[in-house]
Write an enzyme that holds these catalytic residues in place. Structure first.
Site, PDB file in Angstrom:
ATOM      1  N   ASP A 247       7.771   4.792  -3.413  1.00  0.00           N
ATOM      2  CA  ASP A 247       7.349   5.051  -2.025  1.00  0.00           C
ATOM      3  C   ASP A 247       8.567   5.360  -1.149  1.00  0.00           C
ATOM      4  OD1 ASP A 247       4.786   4.466  -2.854  1.00  0.00           O
ATOM      5  OD2 ASP A 247       4.993   2.339  -2.392  1.00  0.00           O
TER       6      ASP A 247
ATOM      7  N   ASN B 217       3.647   2.130   2.802  1.00  0.00           N
ATOM      8  CA  ASN B 217       5.070   1.999   2.431  1.00  0.00           C
ATOM      9  C   ASN B 217       5.818   3.312   2.681  1.00  0.00           C
ATOM     10  OD1 ASN B 217       4.469  -0.553   1.449  1.00  0.00           O
ATOM     11  ND2 ASN B 217       4.368   0.084  -0.695  1.00  0.00           N
TER      12      ASN B 217
ATOM     13  N   GLY C 238       0.888  -1.181   0.000  1.00  0.00           N
ATOM     14  CA  GLY C 238       0.000   0.000   0.000  1.00  0.00           C
ATOM     15  C   GLY C 238       0.914   1.216   0.000  1.00  0.00           C
TER      16      GLY C 238
ATOM     17  N   GLY D 101      10.162  -7.114  -2.134  1.00  0.00           N
ATOM     18  CA  GLY D 101       9.020  -6.613  -1.371  1.00  0.00           C
ATOM     19  C   GLY D 101       8.920  -5.103  -1.422  1.00  0.00           C
TER      20      GLY D 101
END
Ligand code: RIB
Length: 304
Positions: A255, A43, A39, A290
């Site tokens: 992000d 993040n 999200g 990730g």
């Protein structure tokens, strides 16, 4: 150091990793499946917290396993959780992410879940957290009218606002005037200006068009080419940080950049220093798999 309020979405990222991103009608055999925190808002809040930013994250999650994953992570990082709303009627959001393990590229489909039901009242009941902050950071994964309301409130309270316009969606003309720092990538900038941005000249003229809309500072992120900054007084390119390792996964790199930019501004770095710092944080995040899981800490940066 100035406090940062982040408004946005938390979702559980379901990542499918393989040597290609499937095309329409294609099935591919993957090599790994990872479930982790994602999200864009979350993040960015985590990126800022890992860099020792003082972060209030405003969001809505469900009362479920994925919501628990978010809360456990925030508590571990020492983030304030008082403005995280838990809704028992809606599930925490999820995102399906396809990652190409050879290039680190991705394709994402996000369902905001509980965060998709955020309202203006949720902003108003958390105004006390916004007004103790000096920087407000948000994106476009939350319902647009609530994001717009939040930007107005942040501006009224005198915060410096950062809008990361991702995923790109229509922004009301009046709202551009509420933005102190606008951080599109090239694709998002193309969406807003409805034209191709390919050369340095295109980047410069696109930034001028954004300034004309009333935005105070434009920061265009350019992936492996770094970023470009422009305001009324100055404009310049900053090269990307040079990595020692290959890029593994670019999910969350934008992000990382936005969270780090907020921290740079919260520490009163000058804009060149803040952007150089953000470039480094974003680049290092691509060397790990990730989204939130790849955000480097200050210690990681020092050791790099
Ligand atoms: O920017 C990356 C993020 O976009 C992922 O974590 C995914 O959840 C989507 O929101």
């Amino acid at each position: 150091m100035k406090a940062i309020s982040v408004f946005g979405v938390f979702v559980a990222d379901l990542c499918f990793i393989s040597n290609t991103i499937p095309e329409k009608g294609q099935t591919v055999l993957g090599s790994q499946h990872i479930i982790g925190p994602g999200g864009k808002g979350s993040n960015q809040a985590i990126a800022a917290a890992k860099l020792d930013g003082s972060v209030n994250f405003i969001t809505k999650i469900g009362k479920d396993k994925n919501g628990e994953m978010a809360l456990a992570l925030y508590r571990d990082l020492g983030m304030h959780t008082a403005c995280i709303i838990q809704d028992e009627n809606h599930s925490t959001g999820v995102a399906g992410i396809m990652v190409n393990e050879k290039t680190g590229d991705n394709a994402i489909n996000i369902i905001p879940g509980a965060a998709g039901t955020l309202t203006n009242d949720d902003i108003d009941s958390n105004l006390n957290f916004i007004e103790v902050s000096e920087i407000f950071l948000t994106q476009l994964e939350t319902p647009y009218k609530v994001t717009s309301h939040a930007l107005k409130k942040a501006k009224e309270k005198g915060l410096a606002t950062i809008l990361n316009p991702a995923p790109a969606c229509k922004i009301d003309d009046n709202d551009f005037k509420l933005i102190d720092f606008f951080t599109p990538n090239e694709t998002e900038a193309e969406f807003y200006l409805n034209k191709k941005i390919e050369s340095k000249k295109d980047i410069k003229s696109a930034s001028e068009e954004f300034l004309k809309k009333g935005i105070k500072n434009v920061v265009m992120t350019l992936g492996e080419k770094g970023c470009y900054f422009a305001n009324e007084k100055e404009s310049f390119f900053i090269n990307a940080f040079k990595l020692r390792e290959p890029v593994l996964d670019t999910t969350g790199a934008g992000d990382a950049f936005n969270g780090a930019l907020a921290v740079g501004l919260s520490k009163d770095l000058d804009i060149k220093e803040a952007l150089t710092f953000a470039n480094k944080v974003a680049a290092i995040s691509t060397t790990k798999q990730g989204a939130a899981a790849s955000m480097p800490s200050l210690e990681d940066l020092k050791n790099y």
